[in-house]
Design an enzyme around this catalytic site. Structure first.
Site, PDB file in Angstrom:
ATOM      1  N   HIS A 307       0.825  -1.225   0.000  1.00 15.18           N
ATOM      2  CA  HIS A 307       0.000   0.000   0.000  1.00 15.18           C
ATOM      3  C   HIS A 307       0.856   1.271   0.000  1.00 15.18           C
ATOM      4  CE1 HIS A 307      -3.260  -2.757   0.537  1.00 15.18           C
ATOM      5  NE2 HIS A 307      -2.921  -3.063   1.775  1.00 15.18           N
ATOM      6  N   ASP A 358      -4.747  -8.591  -3.304  1.00 16.86           N
ATOM      7  CA  ASP A 358      -5.092  -8.336  -1.907  1.00 16.86           C
ATOM      8  C   ASP A 358      -6.384  -9.043  -1.485  1.00 16.86           C
ATOM      9  OD1 ASP A 358      -5.405  -7.300   0.631  1.00 16.86           O
ATOM     10  OD2 ASP A 358      -4.972  -5.235   0.099  1.00 16.86           O
TER      11      ASP A 358
HETATM   12  C1  NGQ Z   1      -5.259  -7.865   6.018  1.00 13.17           C
HETATM   13  N1  NGQ Z   1      -6.078  -6.058   4.686  1.00 13.17           N
HETATM   14  O1  NGQ Z   1      -4.226  -8.232   6.561  1.00 13.17           O
HETATM   15  O2  NGQ Z   1      -6.012  -8.660   5.466  1.00 13.17           O
HETATM   16  C2  NGQ Z   1      -5.587  -6.416   5.977  1.00 13.17           C
HETATM   17  C3  NGQ Z   1      -6.598  -6.090   7.045  1.00 13.17           C
HETATM   18  C4  NGQ Z   1      -5.286  -5.199   8.955  1.00 13.17           C
HETATM   19  C5  NGQ Z   1      -5.805  -4.844   4.178  1.00 13.17           C
HETATM   20  N2  NGQ Z   1      -5.130  -4.061   4.890  1.00 13.17           N
HETATM   21  C6  NGQ Z   1      -6.111  -6.331   8.430  1.00 13.17           C
HETATM   22  N3  NGQ Z   1      -6.224  -4.499   2.982  1.00 13.17           N
HETATM   23  O3  NGQ Z   1      -4.758  -4.411   8.207  1.00 13.17           O
HETATM   24  O4  NGQ Z   1      -5.166  -5.134  10.175  1.00 13.17           O
HETATM   25 ZN    ZN Z   2      -3.014  -7.103   2.802  1.00 11.26          ZN
END
Ligand code: NGQ
Ligand code: ZN
Length: 491
Positions: A307, A358
């Protein structure tokens, strides 16, 4: 005369023997096939688009040689323009099954954080079989769309109560099995996750399936090493989840341990995705998350920062200069309302990037690239935001950069049709009218920015055809299993 007759007999005998030898060689070849030869009418090589290309692939699935302007009537003819397969540098496979199920606001409205709660609720019940079924289906879909390898950012380690499975790498092995079944290249990134926020806050109940400590984590890496090292389609890396989930001492330990296993191992981390994360980081440390990383660890070409949405100018220049890859996930970043990556400044400083699916609200490399570019155009109210040279193609530049950035992030020799690279490529669907009569980079521009539906016809990974004529041999079987899995999970 006697002498001459003898000479004739001798020659005859020699010819027979040659024939016999030729037959023996042929027999051996059918048992152990010769290096395979492919003829592409046109192909995107590191030097650019080239016509009449002969690609020779060894038994190891690696490209042995590439020759331009070749003639080889015995080679297998590739039915369309050939481009390198795209690495998908960021995946949470299980999230594929919840795409489209989080588009309603709750009583508190909606946000990234509300989405994350829904995501935790969804994963709470997943079994190893479920994860394997979903990942297999996803990876088959990825291949059909033109992704030939994936970096799986894997944190769903434990059972629903948070206890390790009897086999502590059960879930990781299911991911590897899914990649093997689908025939996609894999960089497995076991995730270190220990806290719910900056300052080492205790994890929440929803996070219990992810939680580990440095000892357990190092044992997990040890256990995964051998089978991944033995498989030329797979590689092991490490992923400290984010600065929110990993305390500074833990980050050091995880990196040191990763280095001790393989000092070129890829390192992936989420950073600066949401404004709240930036604010929390500043409140905790006085610095922004990307700046914190530069101040505290050596960020180099082994790193992929996922990101990196919210960076100021200094951070943007520093990330570009570090030669780390920015892991952009435009469909997910759009879906979650993250914000826009500063592509303009980053690319002006020769930053490296790749693309990731993602949460898999999109499974299509061409769509990710289109959205990345459109985000920049909308933001700056400009075309040619990246200041490309006259006549340089936007789609061509994006596709090539994402291939090489993705290959770097996965730590594998992929992303190019060139000797010593794995034979991972896509044959474009020439009959799709969206690319009719296009040549060279116009093909990429039309596949990315035009109305192409499924521009991918055939897909090879590691020298094996995985998709022929748009179809993957295991897609029927996988779809049935996937449907049954969802039926059980969602009813
Ligand atoms: C994840 N997803 O690890 O799946 C994360 C969410 C977080 C994104 N950041 C969980 N798109 O960031 O704590
Ligand atoms: Zn992620």
């Amino acid at each position: 005369a006697g002498y001459r007759r003898d000479e004739r007999l001798r020659r005859q005998w020699q010819t027979d023997r040659r024939d016999l030898r030729a037959i023996a060689v042929l027999e051996r070849l059918t048992a152990h096939p010769m290096p395979r030869r492919y003829f592409a009418p046109s192909a995107l090589l590191p030097s650019g688009w080239v016509e009449s290309v002969l690609i020779v692939v060894g038994d190891d699935g690696v490209i042995a040689s590439v020759a331009a302007s070749a003639i080889d009537s015995d080679a297998e003819h590739l039915n369309g323009p050939v481009i390198p397969g795209m690495p998908n540098l960021h995946s949470h496979a299980f999230q594929r099954a919840m795409a489209g199920l989080t588009q309603k606001a709750g009583p508190e409205g909606d946000s990234f954080w509300a989405w994350r709660e829904l995501m935790y609720r969804f994963l709470a019940r997943l079994t190893p079989d479920d994860v394997e079924a979903i990942a297999t289906e996803l990876y088959i879909e990825m291949l059909g769309a033109g992704y030939t390898s994936v970096a799986e950012f894997h944190y769903l380690h434990h059972d629903p109560t948070g206890k390790p499975y009897a086999n502590p790498i059960e879930m990781a092995e299911r991911i590897c099995a899914a990649a093997n079944t689908a025939g996609i290249g894999l960089t497995l990134l076991p995730v270190f996750y220990a806290h719910s926020n900056f300052g080492g806050l205790a994890p929440t109940a929803g996070q219990r399936r992810f939680i580990t400590d440095t000892d357990r984590f190092s044992r997990m890496l040890d256990a995964l090493g051998p089978s991944l090292h033995a498989n030329p389609m797979q590689r092991l890396g490490v992923a400290p989840h984010s600065l929110r989930a990993v305390a500074p001492e833990e980050l050091q330990r995880v990196l040191e341990y990763g280095d001790s296993v393989d000092d070129a191992m890829p390192v992936h981390i989420h950073a600066a995705e949401q404004q709240k994360e930036v604010d929390d980081c500043v409140a905790w440390s006085g610095t922004r998350p990307m700046q914190w990383l530069f101040d505290n660890v050596v960020v180099n070409e082994r790193w992929c920062v996922i990101h990196a949405t919210h960076m100021d100018e200094t951070e943007t220049v520093a990330l570009a200069g570090s030669r780390a890859v920015a892991g952009l996930c435009p469909t997910t970043e759009g879906d979650l309302g993250d914000g826009l990556f500063n592509g303009k400044a980053f690319l002006a400083h020769n930053g490296r990037f790749g693309i990731g699916g993602d949460s898999h609200v999109g499974v299509d490399p061409f769509l990710e690239l289109r959205l990345f570019e459109y985000g920049q155009r909308i933001n700056y109210q400009q075309r040619n935001v990246f200041g490309l040279m006259r006549a340089e193609s936007f789609g061509g530049r994006l596709y090539r950069d994402a291939c090489s950035g993705g290959a770097q992030a996965l730590g594998q020799r992929i992303g190019a049709i060139a000797a010593h690279h794995r034979a991972d490529w896509i044959v474009l669907e020439e009959s799709d009218l969206a690319i009719a009569e296009r040549q060279g980079d116009e093909l990429l521009d039309s596949a990315i920015f035009g109305p192409a539906r499924a521009p991918v016809r055939d897909v090879m990974v590691g020298g094996q055809w995985r998709v022929r004529d748009g179809a993957h041999a295991r897609s029927g079987q996988s779809a049935t299993r996937y449907r049954a899995t969802l039926k059980r999970l969602l009813t």
